[in-house]
Design a protein around this motif. Structure first.
Motif, PDB file in Angstrom:
ATOM      1  N   GLY A   1      -4.337  -0.115  -9.098  1.00  0.00           N
ATOM      2  CA  GLY A   1      -5.631   0.026  -9.766  1.00  0.00           C
ATOM      3  C   GLY A   1      -6.660   0.877  -8.950  1.00  0.00           C
ATOM      4  O   GLY A   1      -7.261   1.766  -9.391  1.00  0.00           O
ATOM      5  N   GLN A   2      -6.501   0.791  -7.626  1.00  0.00           N
ATOM      6  CA  GLN A   2      -7.329   1.332  -6.580  1.00  0.00           C
ATOM      7  C   GLN A   2      -7.244   2.602  -6.828  1.00  0.00           C
ATOM      8  O   GLN A   2      -8.007   3.723  -6.207  1.00  0.00           O
ATOM      9  CB  GLN A   2      -7.126   0.865  -5.341  1.00  0.00           C
ATOM     10  CG  GLN A   2      -7.749  -0.832  -5.361  1.00  0.00           C
ATOM     11  CD  GLN A   2      -7.704  -1.387  -3.863  1.00  0.00           C
ATOM     12  OE1 GLN A   2      -6.998  -0.940  -3.164  1.00  0.00           O
ATOM     13  NE2 GLN A   2      -7.792  -2.788  -3.891  1.00  0.00           N
ATOM     14  N   CYS A   3      -5.844   3.039  -7.112  1.00  0.00           N
ATOM     15  CA  CYS A   3      -5.371   4.574  -6.843  1.00  0.00           C
ATOM     16  C   CYS A   3      -5.857   5.124  -8.182  1.00  0.00           C
ATOM     17  O   CYS A   3      -5.491   6.362  -8.562  1.00  0.00           O
ATOM     18  CB  CYS A   3      -3.863   4.521  -6.854  1.00  0.00           C
ATOM     19  SG  CYS A   3      -3.218   4.186  -5.089  1.00  0.00           S
TER      20      CYS A   3
ATOM     21  N   GLU B   1      -0.358  -7.695  -4.845  1.00  0.00           N
ATOM     22  CA  GLU B   1      -1.204  -6.782  -3.935  1.00  0.00           C
ATOM     23  C   GLU B   1      -0.689  -5.480  -4.497  1.00  0.00           C
ATOM     24  O   GLU B   1      -1.587  -4.337  -4.782  1.00  0.00           O
ATOM     25  CB  GLU B   1      -0.918  -6.808  -2.518  1.00  0.00           C
ATOM     26  CG  GLU B   1      -1.565  -5.864  -1.949  1.00  0.00           C
ATOM     27  CD  GLU B   1      -1.434  -5.764  -0.202  1.00  0.00           C
ATOM     28  OE1 GLU B   1      -1.845  -4.985   0.550  1.00  0.00           O
ATOM     29  OE2 GLU B   1      -0.655  -7.085   0.188  1.00  0.00           O
TER      30      GLU B   1
ATOM     31  N   ALA C   1       0.823  -1.184   0.123  1.00  0.00           N
ATOM     32  CA  ALA C   1       0.102  -0.197  -0.059  1.00  0.00           C
ATOM     33  C   ALA C   1       0.675   1.144   0.146  1.00  0.00           C
ATOM     34  O   ALA C   1       0.518   2.304  -0.852  1.00  0.00           O
ATOM     35  CB  ALA C   1      -0.957   0.044   0.996  1.00  0.00           C
TER      36      ALA C   1
ATOM     37  N   SER D   1      -4.409   0.116 -15.762  1.00  0.00           N
ATOM     38  CA  SER D   1      -3.775  -1.244 -15.813  1.00  0.00           C
ATOM     39  C   SER D   1      -2.826  -1.326 -17.265  1.00  0.00           C
ATOM     40  O   SER D   1      -1.922  -1.949 -17.400  1.00  0.00           O
ATOM     41  CB  SER D   1      -4.612  -2.370 -15.759  1.00  0.00           C
ATOM     42  OG  SER D   1      -5.595  -2.542 -16.774  1.00  0.00           O
TER      43      SER D   1
ATOM     44  N   ASN E   1      -2.660  -4.588  -7.721  1.00  0.00           N
ATOM     45  CA  ASN E   1      -4.300  -4.270  -7.391  1.00  0.00           C
ATOM     46  C   ASN E   1      -4.408  -2.702  -6.730  1.00  0.00           C
ATOM     47  O   ASN E   1      -5.436  -2.137  -7.071  1.00  0.00           O
ATOM     48  CB  ASN E   1      -4.595  -5.280  -6.324  1.00  0.00           C
ATOM     49  CG  ASN E   1      -4.743  -6.654  -7.015  1.00  0.00           C
ATOM     50  OD1 ASN E   1      -5.181  -6.552  -8.314  1.00  0.00           O
ATOM     51  ND2 ASN E   1      -4.777  -7.770  -6.367  1.00  0.00           N
ATOM     52  N   ARG E   2      -3.329  -2.451  -5.678  1.00  0.00           N
ATOM     53  CA  ARG E   2      -3.436  -0.975  -5.200  1.00  0.00           C
ATOM     54  C   ARG E   2      -3.106   0.059  -6.202  1.00  0.00           C
ATOM     55  O   ARG E   2      -3.937   1.070  -5.866  1.00  0.00           O
ATOM     56  CB  ARG E   2      -2.292  -1.148  -4.254  1.00  0.00           C
ATOM     57  CG  ARG E   2      -2.456  -2.137  -3.051  1.00  0.00           C
ATOM     58  CD  ARG E   2      -3.395  -1.440  -2.082  1.00  0.00           C
ATOM     59  NE  ARG E   2      -3.589  -2.241  -0.603  1.00  0.00           N
ATOM     60  CZ  ARG E   2      -3.932  -1.656   0.511  1.00  0.00           C
ATOM     61  NH1 ARG E   2      -4.707  -0.713   0.525  1.00  0.00           N
ATOM     62  NH2 ARG E   2      -4.075  -2.657   1.252  1.00  0.00           N
TER      63      ARG E   2
END
Length: 420
Positions: free
Chosen positions: A335-337, A329, A153, A341, A332-333
């Motif tokens: 992408g959340q930000c 991870e 993260a 991709s 994925n993080r």
């Protein structure tokens, strides 16, 4: 009638002039128009860092050489500008910003509140062997460090900041190229090589990566090692491999990596002594062959993030479970930000800074009409504060933009309508 006296206010073009003094190789002048553009870019970067909560710090240009010998890797150590005779012993011009900032963190009378988010900018110096090839010996870095926190993260926060900062300069479409030094180290750790042999391979990879080469650069070294074990001929196998690296960097780094073996010996003498100390029998030859195969497989793991992660799971789940989990991870993080991709590329043969970084490493690569330009690089360097003598939280991650390279990328894209 006498000739009129010369007017001292007027320039006399007939007056003899001395031979011009040239620029030092690997440096350049920034005249007003160019410097204004460079200063605007630097201000944008620093403003973006400040808006994200990173406070500015300043460290000296002069540092003790040992600061960089302890951890920076052969690719940096061999390029140090040390002060000449007459100056303080063991002092150099800083080759990068991170080590100085971590030293300042470790030396602060009171430990700063953690995590410590700071930014900095300033000139750095590296003795590039071919400055005519486009690598300046004096250039400017601007970047951030986040000390005292770890995990994917936090890594995603730092990469996301670098990407958003680049966007403020008018470049929203850079490729985020991610590697993982920890994965390479995990693979070596599971291989069964002697510790000093693994350290030597890491340093050779660090030096190769500093010259723009990847993990496949170790292939010829592994071939020579395996051949030596079969033939017992040290002179034809190991010495040529070592002689292709920079003795100055290798000798220094071996003294820190394997001090109980090296003493005051040179890089070549070290290899001879290690050959006598280790039990280099048939099993070690098999290990080297297996490592070579794994390195070949890693070098081929490059492309869109999710596809590479699937291939990595199939090939290296047993050898590098922690690194694989962290990489998944991290993707994925990001992408959340909000990072697309399609702009995230994994390159597991990417060995940049492996002598310095311990886990995630990354670069921002800008597409231009003349080809891609790497404008920013960084990664996670857990343990650096401890190596520098601190008992404080030694987790750290950061990045630095090369200001001149960023200016070059912007200039290259300026001819494209609607681009920076």
């Amino acid at each position: 009638m006498s000739a009129p006296a010369a007017d001292p206010r007027r320039w006399d073009s007939s007056t003899a002039v001395e031979r011009p003094v040239a620029l030092v190789r690997g440096t350049r002048d920034w005249l007003p128009a160019d410097y204004t553009r460079l200063a605007v870019l630097e201000r944008r970067l620093l403003d973006s860092f400040a808006q994200a909560g990173y406070e500015p710090v300043r460290t000296p240009i002069l540092e003790f050489t040992e600061l960089h010998e302890r951890r920076s890797g052969a690719g940096i150590v061999s390029k140090l500008f040390e002060l000449a005779a007459g100056g303080p012993a063991g002092v150099c011009l800083r080759p990068e910003l991170t080590a100085s900032i971590v030293r300042a963190f470790a030396a602060a009378p009171v430990c700063p509140p953690l995590p410590w988010r700071v930014s900095s900018s300033g000139p750095v110096f590296r003795y590039e062997s071919d400055p005519a090839g486009g690598r300046l010996r004096e250039f400017t870095q601007a970047g951030v460090e986040l000390i005292g926190a770890g995990g994917p993260a936090v890594d995603a926060e730092v990469i996301g900041l670098a990407d958003r900062t680049l966007d403020t300069t008018g470049i929203p479409d850079a490729t985020i190229r991610i590697g993982h030094a920890g994965l390479i180290l995990e693979v070596l750790g599971h291989a069964g090589l002697p510790v000093a042999a693994s350290s030597a391979l890491v340093e050779m990879l660090s030096a190769a990566a500093a010259e723009g080469k990847g993990i496949q650069a170790l292939d010829s070294v592994l071939v020579r090692l395996a051949g030596w074990l079969k033939s017992g001929d040290l002179a034809e196998a190991i010495v040529p491999a070592v002689s292709q690296t920079d003795d100055r960097g290798v000798d220094r780094l071996f003294r820190h990596l394997v001090p109980n073996v090296t003493g005051r010996r040179s890089g070549h003498e070290i290899i001879h002594r290690l050959r006598r100390k280790w039990d280099l029998d048939h099993s070690l030859s098999e290990i080297l062959g297996r490592v070579r195969g794994q390195f070949h497989a890693l070098a081929e793991l490059r492309g869109p993030a999710h596809g590479v992660l699937e291939r990595l799971e199939r090939t290296f789940a047993a050898q590098a479970p922690r690194s694989l989990s962290d990489l998944g991870e991290l993707v994925n993080r990001l992408g959340q930000c909000g990072v697309e991709s399609s702009r995230v590329e994994l390159d597991l043969g990417f060995g940049r800074g492996i002598g310095f970084y311990t886990q995630m490493i990354f670069e921002l690569v800008v597409p231009t009409p003349g080809g891609p330009i790497e404008v920013c690089g960084g990664g996670r360097y857990d343990g650096l504060a401890r190596v520098l003598g601190s008992d404080r939280d030694d987790r750290g991650v950061g990045f630095a933009f090369g200001l001149e390279r960023l200016a070059e990328a912007c200039a290259a894209r300026a001819a494209q309508p609607g681009r920076c």
